[in-house]
Design a protein around this motif. Structure first.
Motif, PDB file in Angstrom:
ATOM      1  N   MET A   1       2.991 -10.744  -3.155  1.00  0.00           N
ATOM      2  CA  MET A   1       3.577  -9.478  -3.546  1.00  0.00           C
ATOM      3  C   MET A   1       5.097  -9.613  -3.647  1.00  0.00           C
ATOM      4  O   MET A   1       5.715 -10.364  -2.908  1.00  0.00           O
ATOM      5  CB  MET A   1       3.228  -8.380  -2.533  1.00  0.00           C
ATOM      6  CG  MET A   1       3.837  -7.054  -2.919  1.00  0.00           C
ATOM      7  SD  MET A   1       3.428  -5.681  -1.857  1.00  0.00           S
ATOM      8  CE  MET A   1       4.565  -5.946  -0.539  1.00  0.00           C
ATOM      9  N   GLN A   2       5.667  -8.861  -4.555  1.00  0.00           N
ATOM     10  CA  GLN A   2       7.097  -8.833  -4.757  1.00  0.00           C
ATOM     11  C   GLN A   2       7.785  -8.369  -3.470  1.00  0.00           C
ATOM     12  O   GLN A   2       7.307  -7.468  -2.789  1.00  0.00           O
ATOM     13  CB  GLN A   2       7.376  -7.863  -5.902  1.00  0.00           C
ATOM     14  CG  GLN A   2       8.802  -7.776  -6.323  1.00  0.00           C
ATOM     15  CD  GLN A   2       8.960  -6.829  -7.515  1.00  0.00           C
ATOM     16  OE1 GLN A   2       7.985  -6.420  -8.133  1.00  0.00           O
ATOM     17  NE2 GLN A   2      10.185  -6.474  -7.819  1.00  0.00           N
TER      18      GLN A   2
ATOM     19  N   LEU B   1       5.567   0.038   4.189  1.00  0.00           N
ATOM     20  CA  LEU B   1       4.171  -0.031   3.771  1.00  0.00           C
ATOM     21  C   LEU B   1       3.429  -0.628   4.963  1.00  0.00           C
ATOM     22  O   LEU B   1       3.655  -1.780   5.330  1.00  0.00           O
ATOM     23  CB  LEU B   1       4.028  -0.906   2.525  1.00  0.00           C
ATOM     24  CG  LEU B   1       2.754  -0.774   1.735  1.00  0.00           C
ATOM     25  CD1 LEU B   1       2.534   0.650   1.224  1.00  0.00           C
ATOM     26  CD2 LEU B   1       2.752  -1.737   0.556  1.00  0.00           C
ATOM     27  N   ILE B   2       2.588   0.189   5.585  1.00  0.00           N
ATOM     28  CA  ILE B   2       1.967  -0.191   6.856  1.00  0.00           C
ATOM     29  C   ILE B   2       0.463  -0.002   6.778  1.00  0.00           C
ATOM     30  O   ILE B   2      -0.023   1.035   6.328  1.00  0.00           O
ATOM     31  CB  ILE B   2       2.524   0.681   8.017  1.00  0.00           C
ATOM     32  CG1 ILE B   2       4.044   0.518   8.113  1.00  0.00           C
ATOM     33  CG2 ILE B   2       1.843   0.344   9.336  1.00  0.00           C
ATOM     34  CD1 ILE B   2       4.716   1.467   9.091  1.00  0.00           C
TER      35      ILE B   2
ATOM     36  N   ALA C   1       4.557   0.894  -7.544  1.00  0.00           N
ATOM     37  CA  ALA C   1       4.254   0.205  -8.804  1.00  0.00           C
ATOM     38  C   ALA C   1       3.976  -1.272  -8.553  1.00  0.00           C
ATOM     39  O   ALA C   1       3.070  -1.854  -9.166  1.00  0.00           O
ATOM     40  CB  ALA C   1       5.410   0.369  -9.783  1.00  0.00           C
ATOM     41  N   ALA C   2       4.710  -1.880  -7.644  1.00  0.00           N
ATOM     42  CA  ALA C   2       4.538  -3.308  -7.359  1.00  0.00           C
ATOM     43  C   ALA C   2       3.221  -3.613  -6.652  1.00  0.00           C
ATOM     44  O   ALA C   2       2.663  -4.693  -6.825  1.00  0.00           O
ATOM     45  CB  ALA C   2       5.705  -3.818  -6.515  1.00  0.00           C
ATOM     46  N   VAL C   3       2.710  -2.666  -5.871  1.00  0.00           N
ATOM     47  CA  VAL C   3       1.478  -2.916  -5.112  1.00  0.00           C
ATOM     48  C   VAL C   3       0.246  -2.297  -5.768  1.00  0.00           C
ATOM     49  O   VAL C   3      -0.855  -2.415  -5.240  1.00  0.00           O
ATOM     50  CB  VAL C   3       1.587  -2.430  -3.639  1.00  0.00           C
ATOM     51  CG1 VAL C   3       2.755  -3.105  -2.939  1.00  0.00           C
ATOM     52  CG2 VAL C   3       1.666  -0.929  -3.538  1.00  0.00           C
ATOM     53  N   ALA C   4       0.422  -1.659  -6.911  1.00  0.00           N
ATOM     54  CA  ALA C   4      -0.672  -0.906  -7.546  1.00  0.00           C
ATOM     55  C   ALA C   4      -1.907  -1.761  -7.817  1.00  0.00           C
ATOM     56  O   ALA C   4      -3.039  -1.303  -7.628  1.00  0.00           O
ATOM     57  CB  ALA C   4      -0.189  -0.259  -8.839  1.00  0.00           C
ATOM     58  N   GLU C   5      -1.704  -2.989  -8.244  1.00  0.00           N
ATOM     59  CA  GLU C   5      -2.858  -3.834  -8.556  1.00  0.00           C
ATOM     60  C   GLU C   5      -3.600  -4.269  -7.297  1.00  0.00           C
ATOM     61  O   GLU C   5      -4.816  -4.201  -7.229  1.00  0.00           O
ATOM     62  CB  GLU C   5      -2.413  -5.065  -9.351  1.00  0.00           C
ATOM     63  CG  GLU C   5      -3.577  -5.813  -9.953  1.00  0.00           C
ATOM     64  CD  GLU C   5      -3.111  -6.893 -10.908  1.00  0.00           C
ATOM     65  OE1 GLU C   5      -3.535  -8.043 -10.712  1.00  0.00           O
ATOM     66  OE2 GLU C   5      -2.324  -6.587 -11.827  1.00  0.00           O
TER      67      GLU C   5
ATOM     68  N   VAL D   1      -5.084   2.259  -3.976  1.00  0.00           N
ATOM     69  CA  VAL D   1      -5.030   3.493  -3.196  1.00  0.00           C
ATOM     70  C   VAL D   1      -4.062   3.259  -2.039  1.00  0.00           C
ATOM     71  O   VAL D   1      -4.212   2.302  -1.280  1.00  0.00           O
ATOM     72  CB  VAL D   1      -6.419   3.902  -2.657  1.00  0.00           C
ATOM     73  CG1 VAL D   1      -6.307   5.152  -1.793  1.00  0.00           C
ATOM     74  CG2 VAL D   1      -7.393   4.113  -3.797  1.00  0.00           C
ATOM     75  N   VAL D   2      -3.082   4.123  -1.930  1.00  0.00           N
ATOM     76  CA  VAL D   2      -2.121   4.077  -0.827  1.00  0.00           C
ATOM     77  C   VAL D   2      -2.073   5.470  -0.225  1.00  0.00           C
ATOM     78  O   VAL D   2      -2.064   6.465  -0.947  1.00  0.00           O
ATOM     79  CB  VAL D   2      -0.717   3.650  -1.329  1.00  0.00           C
ATOM     80  CG1 VAL D   2       0.317   3.755  -0.219  1.00  0.00           C
ATOM     81  CG2 VAL D   2      -0.754   2.230  -1.888  1.00  0.00           C
ATOM     82  N   ALA D   3      -2.051   5.530   1.082  1.00  0.00           N
ATOM     83  CA  ALA D   3      -1.979   6.807   1.796  1.00  0.00           C
ATOM     84  C   ALA D   3      -0.530   7.136   2.116  1.00  0.00           C
ATOM     85  O   ALA D   3       0.365   6.292   1.988  1.00  0.00           O
ATOM     86  CB  ALA D   3      -2.790   6.724   3.086  1.00  0.00           C
TER      87      ALA D   3
END
Length: 149
Positions: free
Chosen positions: A1-2, A79-80, A113-117, A121-123
């Motif tokens: 990941m970036q 991001l946890i 946007a960087a973790v979308a792939e 789903v992010v809470a």
């Protein structure tokens, strides 16, 4: 990941030990203490220990957000993966003088946007009294799902 991000106005860098002075300031703001919780950091050494604990935790990603012009640190994005949530949780905290200027949404949108792939789903969680965060999360497309005790 970036790991590094650049937006129109901001730079996001992974948190490092040299960010201790900024983290000490951020975690001692009234908003942090009220809505995130008192971390009882009173010295730069305390902040360094706090940072090292975060760096040693594989399920936590923490970026320091800085203004591009001068690299002045103004906030943080996290991001946890929390044990009680099915998905990773995005969080944000900014120094009060940089609130309500669009910096949080700009930085959080870059991370999402960087973790979308890899994380479609992010809470996002906050306390119900934190109306500013709730409004920001709604602007970002989040909606209330459930109350967590």
């Amino acid at each position: 990941m970036q790991t590094h991000f650049t937006t129109q106005r901001l730079q996001l860098q992974p948190m490092a030990l040299q960010d201790a002075g900024f983290i000490l300031e951020l975690t001692n703001t009234r908003e942090w203490i009220e809505f995130i919780g008192n971390r009882n950091l009173s010295t730069t050494a305390d902040a360094e220990k706090y940072i090292q604990k975060i760096l040693d935790t594989p399920d936590v990603q923490y970026w320091v957000v800085s203004l591009q012009n001068g690299m002045v640190p103004i906030g943080a994005i996290t991001l946890i993966k929390r044990g009680y949530l099915e998905h990773k949780d995005i969080g944000f905290a900014f120094l009060p003088q940089y609130a309500k200027q669009g910096f949080a949404i700009e930085a959080a949108t870059a991370v999402l946007a960087a973790v979308a792939e890899s994380h479609p789903v992010v809470a996002a969680i906050t306390v119900k009294e934190n109306t500013n965060s709730i409004l920001l999360l709604e602007k970002m497309g989040f909606s209330f799902e459930q109350e967590i005790e």
